[in-house]
Design a protein around this motif. Structure first.
Motif, PDB file in Angstrom:
ATOM      1  N   LYS A   4      -5.544 -11.349   7.909  1.00 51.42           N
ATOM      2  CA  LYS A   4      -5.095 -10.128   7.252  1.00 51.42           C
ATOM      3  C   LYS A   4      -4.154  -9.423   8.222  1.00 51.42           C
ATOM      4  O   LYS A   4      -4.576  -8.897   9.248  1.00 51.42           O
ATOM      5  CB  LYS A   4      -6.293  -9.245   6.893  1.00 51.42           C
ATOM      6  CG  LYS A   4      -5.928  -8.026   6.088  1.00 51.42           C
ATOM      7  CD  LYS A   4      -7.181  -7.270   5.655  1.00 51.42           C
ATOM      8  CE  LYS A   4      -6.843  -6.083   4.802  1.00 51.42           C
ATOM      9  NZ  LYS A   4      -8.057  -5.384   4.343  1.00 51.42           N
ATOM     10  N   LYS A  39       0.865  -1.169   0.000  1.00 45.80           N
ATOM     11  CA  LYS A  39       0.000   0.000   0.000  1.00 45.80           C
ATOM     12  C   LYS A  39       0.907   1.226   0.000  1.00 45.80           C
ATOM     13  O   LYS A  39       2.122   1.113  -0.135  1.00 45.80           O
ATOM     14  CB  LYS A  39      -0.908  -0.005   1.242  1.00 45.80           C
ATOM     15  CG  LYS A  39      -1.773  -1.245   1.373  1.00 45.80           C
ATOM     16  CD  LYS A  39      -2.778  -1.300   0.276  1.00 45.80           C
ATOM     17  CE  LYS A  39      -3.719  -2.483   0.446  1.00 45.80           C
ATOM     18  NZ  LYS A  39      -4.687  -2.566  -0.619  1.00 45.80           N
ATOM     19  N   LEU A  80      -8.147  -7.566  11.987  1.00 44.69           N
ATOM     20  CA  LEU A  80      -6.851  -7.171  11.451  1.00 44.69           C
ATOM     21  C   LEU A  80      -5.811  -7.508  12.497  1.00 44.69           C
ATOM     22  O   LEU A  80      -6.076  -7.411  13.695  1.00 44.69           O
ATOM     23  CB  LEU A  80      -6.818  -5.670  11.143  1.00 44.69           C
ATOM     24  CG  LEU A  80      -7.780  -5.176  10.074  1.00 44.69           C
ATOM     25  CD1 LEU A  80      -7.693  -3.660   9.941  1.00 44.69           C
ATOM     26  CD2 LEU A  80      -7.471  -5.826   8.740  1.00 44.69           C
ATOM     27  N   TYR A  92      -1.728 -11.489   3.475  1.00 41.87           N
ATOM     28  CA  TYR A  92      -2.814 -12.447   3.681  1.00 41.87           C
ATOM     29  C   TYR A  92      -2.162 -13.797   3.926  1.00 41.87           C
ATOM     30  O   TYR A  92      -1.355 -14.265   3.115  1.00 41.87           O
ATOM     31  CB  TYR A  92      -3.731 -12.509   2.462  1.00 41.87           C
ATOM     32  CG  TYR A  92      -4.483 -11.227   2.231  1.00 41.87           C
ATOM     33  CD1 TYR A  92      -5.671 -10.973   2.917  1.00 41.87           C
ATOM     34  CD2 TYR A  92      -4.009 -10.266   1.355  1.00 41.87           C
ATOM     35  CE1 TYR A  92      -6.359  -9.788   2.718  1.00 41.87           C
ATOM     36  CE2 TYR A  92      -4.693  -9.081   1.152  1.00 41.87           C
ATOM     37  CZ  TYR A  92      -5.868  -8.852   1.838  1.00 41.87           C
ATOM     38  OH  TYR A  92      -6.541  -7.677   1.652  1.00 41.87           O
ATOM     39  N   ILE A 146      -7.046   0.798   6.512  1.00 47.16           N
ATOM     40  CA  ILE A 146      -7.111  -0.640   6.248  1.00 47.16           C
ATOM     41  C   ILE A 146      -8.411  -1.152   6.854  1.00 47.16           C
ATOM     42  O   ILE A 146      -8.676  -0.940   8.032  1.00 47.16           O
ATOM     43  CB  ILE A 146      -5.926  -1.389   6.899  1.00 47.16           C
ATOM     44  CG1 ILE A 146      -4.585  -0.772   6.524  1.00 47.16           C
ATOM     45  CG2 ILE A 146      -5.997  -2.875   6.579  1.00 47.16           C
ATOM     46  CD1 ILE A 146      -4.137  -1.024   5.126  1.00 47.16           C
ATOM     47  N   VAL A 164      -1.239  -6.528   8.930  1.00 41.17           N
ATOM     48  CA  VAL A 164      -0.703  -5.264   8.441  1.00 41.17           C
ATOM     49  C   VAL A 164       0.673  -5.045   9.055  1.00 41.17           C
ATOM     50  O   VAL A 164       0.898  -5.352  10.220  1.00 41.17           O
ATOM     51  CB  VAL A 164      -1.650  -4.078   8.725  1.00 41.17           C
ATOM     52  CG1 VAL A 164      -2.902  -4.181   7.891  1.00 41.17           C
ATOM     53  CG2 VAL A 164      -1.999  -3.971  10.183  1.00 41.17           C
ATOM     54  N   VAL A 197       0.130  -5.293   3.379  1.00 36.59           N
ATOM     55  CA  VAL A 197      -0.921  -6.183   3.858  1.00 36.59           C
ATOM     56  C   VAL A 197      -0.532  -7.593   3.427  1.00 36.59           C
ATOM     57  O   VAL A 197      -0.296  -7.848   2.243  1.00 36.59           O
ATOM     58  CB  VAL A 197      -2.309  -5.802   3.290  1.00 36.59           C
ATOM     59  CG1 VAL A 197      -3.354  -6.813   3.718  1.00 36.59           C
ATOM     60  CG2 VAL A 197      -2.706  -4.403   3.732  1.00 36.59           C
TER      61      VAL A 197
END
Length: 103
Positions: A30, A13, A90, A21, A78, A32, A19
């Protein structure tokens, strides 16, 4: 939560935010992570299919029903992705520096 995860994808990003996965026991996580610009000599870059051990830190806790929660992470919004990937939380991970695994 310390466990073994399999990388499904890594997405960059803006503002050096990534990010990741990852899959564990048929669930998508997910994660971050912020890249501080220093990959050092011993860091492994995450790639699809790679397995890694990590301790994840929940940002929203146990969400019972889907909702539109967002996290402002280093100036990047996000959000959860329940409809697309059934992501209900998250996660942060101290073992990651952006797309790199700290060793």
């Amino acid at each position: 939560m310390n466990s073994c995860f399999t990388v499904k994808s890594v997405k960059k990003k803006k503002n050096n935010v990534y990010v990741i996965y990852a899959l564990k026991n048929d669930s998508i996580y997910k994660i971050v992570s912020y890249f501080d610009g220093n990959k050092g000599d011993r860091k492994k870059k995450l790639a699809r299919g790679m397995q890694f051990q990590a301790t994840l830190i929940s940002q929203f806790g146990n969400i019972i029903s889907p909702c539109n929660l967002m996290l402002d992470f280093h100036g990047v919004a996000i959000g959860l992705e329940y409809k697309k990937r059934h992501v209900l939380d998250l996660w942060l991970c101290e073992e990651l520096n952006g797309p790199y695994l700290k060793e």
